[in-house]
Design an enzyme around this catalytic site. Structure first.
Site, PDB file in Angstrom:
ATOM      1  N   ARG A 166       0.858  -1.195   0.000  1.00  0.00           N
ATOM      2  CA  ARG A 166       0.000   0.000   0.000  1.00  0.00           C
ATOM      3  C   ARG A 166       0.893   1.244   0.000  1.00  0.00           C
ATOM      4  O   ARG A 166       1.509   1.570   1.019  1.00  0.00           O
ATOM      5  CB  ARG A 166      -0.914  -0.004   1.219  1.00  0.00           C
ATOM      6  CG  ARG A 166      -1.737   1.286   1.317  1.00  0.00           C
ATOM      7  CD  ARG A 166      -2.964   1.139   2.190  1.00  0.00           C
ATOM      8  NE  ARG A 166      -2.701   1.092   3.606  1.00  0.00           N
ATOM      9  CZ  ARG A 166      -3.649   1.173   4.549  1.00  0.00           C
ATOM     10  NH1 ARG A 166      -4.926   1.304   4.186  1.00  0.00           N
ATOM     11  NH2 ARG A 166      -3.348   1.107   5.832  1.00  0.00           N
ATOM     12  N   ASP A 444      -3.737   3.475  14.532  1.00  0.00           N
ATOM     13  CA  ASP A 444      -2.874   3.900  13.425  1.00  0.00           C
ATOM     14  C   ASP A 444      -3.338   5.263  12.927  1.00  0.00           C
ATOM     15  O   ASP A 444      -4.178   5.911  13.574  1.00  0.00           O
ATOM     16  CB  ASP A 444      -2.829   2.828  12.316  1.00  0.00           C
ATOM     17  CG  ASP A 444      -4.155   2.693  11.581  1.00  0.00           C
ATOM     18  OD1 ASP A 444      -5.084   3.481  11.851  1.00  0.00           O
ATOM     19  OD2 ASP A 444      -4.246   1.806  10.715  1.00  0.00           O
TER      20      ASP A 444
END
Ligand code: ACO
Ligand SMILES: O=CC(=O)O
Ligand code: MG
Length: 522
Positions: A166, A444
């Site tokens: 990603r 996160d």
């Protein structure tokens, strides 16, 4: 100080990472420069389009399905072929790109590992280069690591997970690599280097250059990735459509363009994923000017209700109609150490989340931790095959449901949690860690964004709390000071607290917390 390499216009910051020159080769830099020259103006105009759209939302617009693309939504078409190693994606593990975690993730028993340069990574220059070296080592068959603390050796097992990468979203720059003094796109940097060094090796090993694309806001942003992919494939003389990508639907505007995003990327796309945490953040941010969209506590916004339930059902229907995978998302519960009852409760929460996903028709899901792989595997074992591409939900939610806000408590405890989690996450990020365990949850960049935008929203509208008080500046400052005083001392705490407080108090909603924080990263 930066070093000027062979191309006088390209400047690369020095790095202490051993072997960085194997990644920052002249030909790779030339490829990145070409991507930059072709696409930087487009990237900037798409970011400007996000700001323009925000002005419209601020003026009262609500997201809707575009008239201009009605024929794409009603037409009969399907995405391109899906490679054999992506036909069973029932459990995907995600994580940062350090060697130990890459090896642990590839050996975890999950079908796929998504190596993450976005939500789970604080993009320090060294971390990015080391991450690229680790991924390259995987395809060169020499990935290994010895933990200097424990002496434990880590080696790749016989049946590693399929690797996907990603890259960062379109909003982030990579300031350590400039062309004519202009920072290149972080996303193009991550994509370009991984593709350049590994595409052929991955294909030779029977896999391919596979990606997850984060934080897209429109079909136009998907078109940009499609053009990037076409150029990249041509550059390595690979057939069009060799790159395979899954797009995260994790912004409110993108959820109204799922067909269009699949269509724009149809040569390259294999699925969509419900990125629930960024989606909640986006729903707060994009409609941040509307007092009728006050959110309840972060913990009350669950996937089984309101706009989150609606978008996941719609995503499944949209994907399966087009022959694409409909991936579920990440539960934030992680194993609890030293408390078996709490650990079981966390496992149960994850199990319930995965059972909901498989029951609704998702083809697979995400987990944050190797110990959760068996839990998710178990839930997805109830699929009758490797995926559920032939299943469609009985009911497809429309626009009203897609905009329906959760109801639930809005509490002082929720505000306190947002403060202590948000500040500690930012301190960790500034110290180079993009994913951390806090109070038994995975945190996160996406989960932390909810903490700070929710406080911003509550303050902006002086939100009524359940106990009858309003969330005004005085109350925020009091809770902030009390929570900050209770947080254990740690590196970058005062910088993090300052940044976090400013963003909450700012009149406008800062676009991403990583933007003002990035200049402080090495
Ligand atoms: C919103 C989104 O975008 S979700 C996607 C982005 N987020 C993520 O990818 C989060 C990934 N998960 C993680 O980073 C971690 O699991 C955390 C930060 C949540 C928890 O970390 P910790 O508390 O340090 O984990 P813990 O101590 O239980 O780890 C035990 C072992 O599992 C390994 N491990 C934990 N999570 C992972 C993972 N995601 N991938 C690979 N290995 C992992 C650890 O490296 C450790 O290995 P060791 O025994 O060989 O030393
Ligand atoms: O990237 C995933 C998310 O939930 O955000
Ligand atoms: Mg995300």
């Amino acid at each position: 100080m930066s070093t000027v390499l062979e191309r006088p216009r390209v400047a690369v910051a020095p790095s202490g990472v051993a072997g960085a020159e194997e990644i920052l080769t002249a030909d790779a830099l030339e490829f990145l420069t070409e991507l930059h020259e072709r696409f930087e103006a487009r990237r900037q105009s798409l970011l400007a389009a996000r700001a323009e759209r925000q002005r419209k939302f601020d003026g009262g617009d609500l997201p809707d399905f575009a008239q201009a693309t009605a024929d794409i939504r009603s037409g009969e078409w399907r995405v391109g072929e899906i490679p054999a190693d992506l036909l069973d994606r029932r459990v995907e593990i995600t994580g940062p790109t350090n060697a130990k975690m890459v090896i642990n993730a590839l050996n975890s028993g999950a079908r796929v590992f998504m190596a993450d340069f976005e939500d789970a990574t604080a993009p320090t220059w060294d971390e990015l280069l080391q991450g690229q070296l680790n991924l390259r080592a995987r395809w060169q068959g020499r990935l290994g690591f010895t933990d200097p603390g424990t002496g434990k050796d880590y080696r790749l097992g016989d049946t590693p997970a399929v690797l996907k990468v990603r890259p960062r979203g379109w909003h982030l720059d990579e300031r350590h690599l400039t062309v004519d003094g202009v920072a290149i796109s972080g996303g193009l940097f991550d994509f370009g280097l991984y593709f350049w060094h590994n595409a052929r090796a991955a294909l030779a090993a029977g896999s391919g250059p596979y990606f997850y694309l984060p934080k897209l806001e429109s079909r136009f942003e998907a078109e940009l990735w499609s053009e990037v992919f076409a150029i990249a494939e041509a550059k390595l003389r690979l057939p069009r459509g060799t790159i395979k990508a899954t797009v995260l639907i994790e912004t409110l505007p993108a959820a109204f363009e799922m067909d269009e995003i699949l269509f724009a990327l149809k040569e390259n796309i294999v699925g969509l994923n419900c990125g629930r945490w960024d989606y909640i953040f986006s729903a707060i941010k994009r409609l941040g000017n509307r007092p009728d969209r006050l959110t309840p506590d972060r913990s009350a916004m669950t996937m089984d209700k309101a706009f989150l339930a609606a978008y996941s059902l719609r995503l499944i229907d949209t994907c399966h109609r087009r022959g694409a995978f409909a991936m579920g998302g990440m539960s934030a519960f992680i194993p609890v150490k030293g408390d078996e009852a709490a650990n079981q409760a966390a496992m149960d929460k994850v199990r319930q989340d995965k059972l909901r996903e498989v029951g609704n028709g998702h083809d697979g899901t995400w987990v944050a931790h190797p110990a959760l792989v068996p839990v998710a595997m178990d839930a997805f074992a109830q699929m009758s095959g490797p995926n559920q591409l032939d299943r469609r939900p009985e009911r497809v939610p429309g626009r009203d449901e897609m905009l329906q806000m959760h109801t639930g408590p809005r509490t002082e405890a929720g505000a306190r949690e947002n403060i202590r989690v948000g500040v500690q996450y930012m301190a960790a990020w500034l110290s180079g860690r993009g994913a951390v365990p806090l109070y038994n949850l995975m945190e996160d960049a996406a989960t932390a964004e909810i903490c700070r935008t929710q406080l911003w929203q509550w303050l902006r509208f002086k939100a009524p709390l359940d106990d009858g008080r309003t969330f005004d500046r005085g109350l925020f400052e009091q809770l902030f000071d009390e929570e900050l005083a209770a947080i254990p001392d740690q590196p970058n705490l005062s910088e993090a607290a300052g940044l976090f407080r400013n963003m909450v108090l700012d009149e406008r909603c800062e676009e991403f917390l990583t933007l003002p924080a990035y200049p402080l990263l090495p």
